[in-house]
Design a protein around this motif. Structure first.
Motif, short mmCIF file in Angstrom:
data_model
loop_
_atom_site.label_atom_id
_atom_site.label_comp_id
_atom_site.label_asym_id
_atom_site.label_seq_id
_atom_site.Cartn_x
_atom_site.Cartn_y
_atom_site.Cartn_z
N LEU A 131 0.84 -1.20 0.00
CA LEU A 131 0.00 0.00 0.00
C LEU A 131 0.87 1.25 0.00
CD1 LEU A 131 -2.99 -0.55 2.41
CD2 LEU A 131 -2.93 -0.59 -0.06
N GLU A 152 3.97 1.39 -0.92
CA GLU A 152 4.75 1.45 -2.15
C GLU A 152 3.89 2.01 -3.29
OE1 GLU A 152 7.74 -2.18 -0.98
OE2 GLU A 152 6.20 -2.52 -2.47
N ALA A 153 2.63 1.58 -3.30
CA ALA A 153 1.73 2.11 -4.33
C ALA A 153 1.64 3.62 -4.19
CB ALA A 153 0.35 1.48 -4.19
N SER A 154 1.59 4.09 -2.95
CA SER A 154 1.50 5.52 -2.73
C SER A 154 2.78 6.23 -3.18
CB SER A 154 1.23 5.79 -1.25
OG SER A 154 1.42 7.14 -0.96
N LEU A 155 3.93 5.63 -2.87
CA LEU A 155 5.19 6.24 -3.28
C LEU A 155 5.25 6.34 -4.81
CD1 LEU A 155 7.82 4.50 -0.96
CD2 LEU A 155 6.84 6.77 -0.75
N LEU A 156 4.77 5.31 -5.48
CA LEU A 156 4.82 5.31 -6.94
C LEU A 156 3.83 6.30 -7.52
CD1 LEU A 156 5.30 1.55 -7.66
CD2 LEU A 156 6.94 3.38 -7.98
N GLN A 157 2.88 6.74 -6.70
CA GLN A 157 1.96 7.79 -7.15
C GLN A 157 2.54 9.16 -6.83
OE1 GLN A 157 -1.53 7.38 -8.52
NE2 GLN A 157 -0.35 5.62 -9.17
N ARG A 158 3.84 9.20 -6.70
CA ARG A 158 4.58 10.46 -6.51
C ARG A 158 4.44 11.04 -5.11
NH1 ARG A 158 4.66 8.20 -10.56
NH2 ARG A 158 4.44 8.96 -12.69
N ALA A 159 3.81 10.32 -4.19
CA ALA A 159 3.67 10.86 -2.84
C ALA A 159 4.94 10.56 -2.05
CB ALA A 159 2.47 10.23 -2.15
N GLY A 160 5.41 11.53 -1.27
CA GLY A 160 6.56 11.30 -0.41
C GLY A 160 6.12 10.53 0.83
N LYS A 176 3.35 12.39 2.99
CA LYS A 176 2.00 12.27 2.41
C LYS A 176 1.48 10.84 2.56
CE LYS A 176 -1.42 13.05 -0.62
NZ LYS A 176 -2.64 13.69 -0.21
N THR A 177 2.37 9.87 2.36
CA THR A 177 1.97 8.47 2.47
C THR A 177 1.50 8.16 3.89
OG1 THR A 177 3.56 7.87 0.79
CG2 THR A 177 2.75 6.10 2.19
N VAL A 213 -2.37 7.59 3.71
CA VAL A 213 -2.61 6.15 3.59
C VAL A 213 -2.55 5.46 4.95
CG1 VAL A 213 -1.81 4.01 2.56
CG2 VAL A 213 -1.77 6.12 1.24
N THR A 251 9.51 7.77 -5.96
CA THR A 251 8.60 8.90 -6.14
C THR A 251 8.97 9.74 -7.36
OG1 THR A 251 8.42 8.91 -3.77
CG2 THR A 251 7.60 10.83 -4.90
N PHE A 274 0.40 -4.06 -8.51
CA PHE A 274 0.89 -5.06 -7.56
C PHE A 274 0.07 -6.33 -7.64
CE2 PHE A 274 2.31 -1.05 -6.01
CZ PHE A 274 3.52 -1.30 -5.39
N PHE A 277 -6.02 1.42 -1.96
CA PHE A 277 -6.20 1.96 -0.62
C PHE A 277 -7.61 1.63 -0.14
CE2 PHE A 277 -3.35 5.15 -2.79
CZ PHE A 277 -2.19 4.53 -2.37
N HIS A 286 -9.42 2.56 2.23
CA HIS A 286 -10.27 3.61 2.80
C HIS A 286 -10.62 4.68 1.78
CE1 HIS A 286 -6.13 4.77 3.02
NE2 HIS A 286 -6.45 6.01 3.27
N VAL A 296 -1.64 14.46 -5.35
CA VAL A 296 -0.30 14.75 -4.84
C VAL A 296 0.34 15.84 -5.69
CG1 VAL A 296 2.01 13.82 -4.52
CG2 VAL A 296 0.02 12.45 -3.90
#
Ligand SMILES: Nc1ncnc2c1ncn2[C@@H]1O[C@H](COP(=O)(O)OP(=O)(O)OP(=O)(O)O)[C@@H](O)[C@H]1O
Ligand SMILES: [Mg+2]
Lengths: 696, 359
Positions: A593, A595-603, A606-607, A611, B78, B86, B92, B94, B107
């Motif tokens: 989860l 990692e998915a966020s990081l790949l969406q450009r979030a640092g 933010k993650t 998340v 990033t 995956f 996510f 939520h 973002v």
């Protein structure tokens, strides 16, 4: 475009921290104020500003401003990163030297500058690719390492340092051995070990009994076991000891009854003849401490064993039964061996907790000295023997650290109970009938004893003088609560509430952050945080207490007597709760989860915020609540650090016990317990399922 | 999102060690611009690790990673501009579908309407428009998978990564999903790397297949190449079924022949790279026709030791002088009982001669 956005944020970050550093140099006190920030006069404040009283310190803002010309867009990342790191480190060293050499204490301003230096350092290492260039996590790691260094490593090292300093200030490397081999210490150590091992064994046995009873018996009484989850959480550690005194003390109920029948002039004694019973202080000493600790620690071992027991796949026992083994044999040959790691764990936990317990031995110790109280008495009152306190602290620290490491190394992984993720099916095997009957009687006795203990605490606050005059009265409660807010119990209660209120959310935040960093990030310096948390988990409160006294009583970091040090102590003492809560919650959340966020450009920041935090919400609530309760009831460390102005509820109660006002003390204790009970029930109602229980 | 903006991905001398385990050691590989390349290999050979190195989620122990003409080795996940699907989808829980897909755009501080439009557009591409307000636990496995693809696509990444995206989906749906992924990839032209266990999936979706073994690359090529000209016994066995047998190569006056367990097979003037002597051959199960009669000089003879009727085809294990051979033959060719002697007919061109083993 994306890269440019990052660049801008990076530069804005650096300049903000520079600005904070320079501003706090200009307006905040460089040196520590004698009477604290709020009670100093304008002149004192004025004089504590660095640029007024201490021209040398002007070097700091100048060095800080040096960052600006060097940090320009377009410069290579490596050069910029190195520059930030080197400058931040250099200024930190200069700053530290400025306090250590003249031995003056740091003020708020220099503290804030230190933090902004840590931030600039983090920007630097992130630029150099540390933690994949993530500024937020680099910063979190830096700050956590800084905090652990200042509030864990430094004080613990101070103990080791103090033990080699003789009374006259000269160095004496072998003093430790002199102290440890001196008269009486051997006995204290043996006492501690003997008590700890007995308590460990007893709590394990009882925990097992209660666990079997609550999970495997068919008696409706088993539901009552739930109170095991709540009582130890809400009861300050020494309160059990106090109630034992009410029941079994010299003026206790049991003595009264025996006197009534067998004392001189008693019911069974002819007039004029001498009684065959004298009032006795039999409860003081080993028996009393043992009983109090067993009563207050059994729930902990119960919880460990219940966890293990409910994870056993019932099919294994059913398999045994189908092979014609009786329930007894199944219990002996299948269930207990499967539980072995849990039992060992419960035993070690009991040993550690007993050795670290301070309140009960203090209240009930009598002639029976143990390490934790002996440490306290070496620096309480007139003795002030720091070397001795330090030496004993080292012994206690080594003892609990050893046990903790054994536990961590051998037991955390060696669980026979396989977690396969496959739904376990089958019915749990009930207890043999006769065993269950016997246990029912036993459990009833135990519950009755607990009931009487708590009733005596509540009644104790409402009688004039326990043991002598049982007329009902409100005088103790009146003395505490109706003499205005600035006397009686109010100041300590508001202090407790306020400090815990500040400490609890910080504990939860840092706990989750540390858990996150430890479980999800790999980096150089990981080991430092790991070792720091091991210490936080293992160091007994008493040792933290003396360590803080030794470390923070003098320059450069002078904090004793302030509220800050109490809040910090509470945070450190409750930190295991926060970390454990964070770890168990994070283990439920798949790393993909994030990692998915990081790949969406979030640092990372933010993650965490978008998340993880939403998914961790109930953990955060329960961590905060439980840290709050822990902070409200903690005593072993804060007793060293609370001063007249910063007395908290527990230290106030203990001081009343010491001056013999048991009525007032139990009155206060019962109010505290009730408050905590209401609070716990409220939180449980909010979080739905009783998550607090699971975190113990 | 057109083909001319696609980039190639190059890994130069890349290594990844976890402590003392060298999962990947000094590996070089290039993924061609705009293609879909599959990583195929046994469990634990380092496919996921390689994928994570490309994504930036795992920093390499050594080596460089280039996207087109740019060295991205120092970029974090990033900053790297990759999208990833995956195995567990990692939606996510939520957030609803719209929030999930719009997360990355949020973002980047895009405007609300713009995010909504982009989400709608990408949901249309994966045929899920109208599901914006659903939460992940209100979607079927296949739908979740498509949301995950949509989320990976919405930021128009330079590189798309798939780690066994279909392994949680039942086999019927898997077929249509893999075609969807293939179509999407061809439409967008984003350079993609795709990890799978399933060789049918690998052969059907990819432009190129990379067979990995113990953290090294065994062979890279088009699916056809890999099947028809496996570079090693490992690849021959891994891509399709294969009987790897020993033989002896003889070359005389430009004509070559192979001795297979006593039978001499004439290859005519076929060009062969191997040196005369012992060689290894790969025999595909479907190259044989089983006959009751034949020429003992030119055909291999064997005895049926096991047969299994599978409907359209029947599988046989046949004991022959060159070893036990596994074959499949159309059931309509007749059935052979256990113990029966059969002749194995095949065309010599179908013999695959494996290149000499590398040192
Ligand atoms: N974080 C890690 N620490 C140590 N070893 C690891 C780590 N991650 C992977 N490995 C090891 O690296 C090797 C390759 O793992 P990887 O996940 O890349 O395999 P894989 O090819 O994706 O396998 P599968 O097909 O089963 O998914 C394995 O032997 C694994 O044990
Ligand atoms: Mg994998």
């Amino acid at each position: 475009m994306q890269a440019l956005l990052g660049e801008r944020r990076f530069r804005v970050g650096i300049f903000s921290w520079l600005l904070i550093g320079v501003l706090s140099y200009l307006v905040l006190p460089w040196f520590g104020l004698e009477y604290g920030l709020f009670d100093s006069t304008m002149d004192e404040y004025w004089d504590a500003l660095g640029w007024r009283s201490h021209p040398l310190s002007l070097g700091i803002p100048i060095l800080l401003l040096l960052f600006i010309p060097f940090s320009r867009p377009g410069r290579s990342r490596k050069i910029e990163g190195r520059l930030l790191v080197v400058l931040a480190l250099a200024i930190t060293i200069v700053l530290a030297a400025d306090f250590i050499i003249p031995n003056r204490s740091m003020g708020l301003g220099s503290g804030v500058i230190l933090i902004s230096l840590a931030a600039l350092f983090s920007y630097g290492i992130a630029r150099l690719g540390f933690l994949q260039g993530d500024v937020f996590i680099s910063g979190a790691v830096t700050v956590i390492i800084l905090i652990i260094s200042v509030f864990v490593f430094y004080p613990v090292l101070q103990i080791f340092y103090k033990v080699i300093v003789a009374k006259d200030g000269s160095l004496d490397p072998f003093q430790f051995f002199d102290i440890v081999s001196s008269f009486g210490i051997g006995r204290v150590v043996l006492n501690t070990l003997y008590l700890a091992i007995s308590v460990g064994a007893a709590t394990t046995l009882l925990g097992l009994v209660f666990a079997l009873y609550s999970i495997r018996s068919t008696s409706p009484l088993r539901h009552l076991m739930r109170i095991f989850y709540i009582l130890p959480i809400i009861t300050p550690p020494f309160v059990v000891g106090m109630s034992l005194i009410l029941l079994f003390g010299r003026a206790g109920v049991l003595n009264d009854i025996l006197m009534y029948f067998f004392g001189s002039g008693g019911f069974f004694i002819p007039d004029g003849a001498a009684g065959i019973f004298e009032r006795s202080g039999y409860i003081y000493g080993f028996k009393g401490i043992f009983l109090a600790q067993v009563l207050s620690l059994t729930p902990v071992s119960y919880m460990v064993i219940v966890g293990m027991l409910s994870a056993i796949n019932p099919a294994m026992e059913e398999a045994s039964l189908t092979m014609r083994a009786s329930r007894w044999i199944t219990l002996k040959k299948v269930t207990l061996p499967l539980l072995a790691p849990g039992l060992a764990n419960a035993f070690l936990l009991g040993v550690i907790s007993s050795a670290a317990d301070f309140g009960n031995p203090l209240v009930l110790g009598g002639e029976y000295d143990v390490l934790s109280t002996e440490i306290y008495f070496s620096i309480a009152g007139a003795q002030l023997d720091f070397a001795k306190a330090a030496a004993l602290g080292i012994l206690l620290l080594v003892l609990s650290l050893t046990i903790f490491l054994i536990q961590k190394k051998y037991l955390s992984k060696k669980s026979f109970v396989t977690v396969t993720g496959i739904q376990t099916s089958g019915n749990v095997t009930p207890l043999p009938i006769r065993l269950q009957k016997f246990l029912t009687v036993f459990v009833c006795c135990w519950l009755a004893l607990i009931g009487i203990l708590y009733i005596s605490i509540f009644l104790g606050g409402f009688v004039r003088q326990w043991g002598a005059d049982y007329t009902l009265t409100l005088m103790h409660h009146k003395e505490l609560w109706s003499n205005g807010f600035s006397s009686g119990g109010w100041p300590s209660l508001t202090n407790s509430l306020m400090f815990s209120f500040i400490a609890a959310p910080l504990t939860a935040i840092f706990g989750i952050l540390i858990a996150y960093i430890l479980t999800r990030k790999k980096f150089a310096g990981h080991g430092v945080i790991d070792f720091g948390t091991v210490l936080i988990f293992a160091v007994p409160g008493t040792v933290i207490g003396i360590a803080y006294i030794m470390a923070f009583n003098t320059a450069p970091i002078e904090l004793t007597g302030t509220a800050i040090i109490l809040v910090i102590t509470m945070i450190i003492r409750a930190m295991p709760v926060g970390i454990r809560g964070g770890m168990s919650a994070l283990s439920q959340i798949s790393p993909s989860l994030e990692e998915a966020s990081l790949l969406q450009r979030a640092g990372s920041f933010k993650t965490l915020r978008s998340v993880l935090l939403p998914l961790l919400r109930s953990t955060i609530i329960s961590s905060t609540a439980y840290s709050f309760i822990r902070s409200m009831t903690t005593v072993s460390a804060v007793i060293f650090l609370a001063s007249a102005g910063t007395n908290v509820a527990t230290t106030y109660i203990l001081s009343r016990v010491e001056s013999g006002d048991n009525g007032v003390a139990v009155a206060y204790g019962s109010v505290l317990i009730l408050t905590m009970l209401v609070f716990t029930l409220l939180v449980q109602a909010v979080t739905g399922r009783s998550r607090i229980e699971k975190q113990m | 999102m057109s083909r001319n903006s696609s980039i190639k991905v190059t890994l130069k001398n890349i290594s990844k060690h976890f402590g003392s385990t060298r999962v990947i050691d000094n590996l070089d590989i290039e993924f061609k611009a705009g293609t879909l390349t599959t990583l195929l290999g046994p469990s634990g050979c380092g496919k996921t690790t390689l994928l994570r190195l490309v994504s930036g989620l795992e920093p390499p122990t050594g080596g460089e990673i280039w996207f087109g003409e740019q060295d991205v080795s120092d970029y974090s996940a990033t900053q790297r501009d990759v999208g990833m699907v995956f195995q567990s989808y990692a939606l996510f829980p939520h957030m609803n579908v719209e929030k999930n897909i719009g997360y990355g755009l949020g973002v980047l501080k895009e405007k609300k309407e713009k995010i909504r439009d982009a989400v709608t557009k990408v949901l249309q591409t994966v045929n899920l428009d109208g599901y914006q307000k659903r939460y992940p636990d209100e979607l079927s496995g296949g739908q979740q998978q498509r949301v995950a693809v949509a989320r990976a696509l919405v930021l128009e990444p330079k590189v798309l990564l798939f780690d066994e995206p279909l392994s949680n989906i039942d086999s019927k749906l898997r077929r249509s999903m893999r075609d969807d992924i293939r179509n999407l990839q061809q439409k967008t032209g984003i350079t993609s790397i795709y990890v799978t266990h399933d060789q049918a999936e690998a052969l059907s979706v990819s432009d190129e297949v990379v067979v990995m073994h113990n953290g090294a690359i065994e062979q890279q090529g088009t699916p056809r190449d890999l099947y028809r000209r496996p570079g090693s016994a490992f690849v021959a066995n891994f891509i399709g079924d294969s009987n790897v047998v020993d033989g002896v190569l003889e070359v005389e006056a430009g004509r070559s022949a192979i001795l297979l367990g006593g039978t001499r097979i004439d290859l005519g003037e076929r060009q062969i790279d191997n040196l005369p002597g012992k060689i290894q051959l790969s025999l595909r199960p479907e190259m044989f026709q089983l006959r009751e009669t034949g020429d003992r000089e030119r055909h291999v003879v064997g005895t049926v030791i096991h047969s299994a009727y599978l409907g359209a085809v029947t599988e046989y294990f046949i004991s022959t002088p060159m070893g036990d051979i596994f074959t499949t033959s159309p059931s309509s060719d007749g059935q052979y009982e256990k113990g029966k002697e059969v002749f194995l007919h095949f065309h010599p061109d179908q013999l695959i001669i494996l290149p000499p083993a590398r040192a």
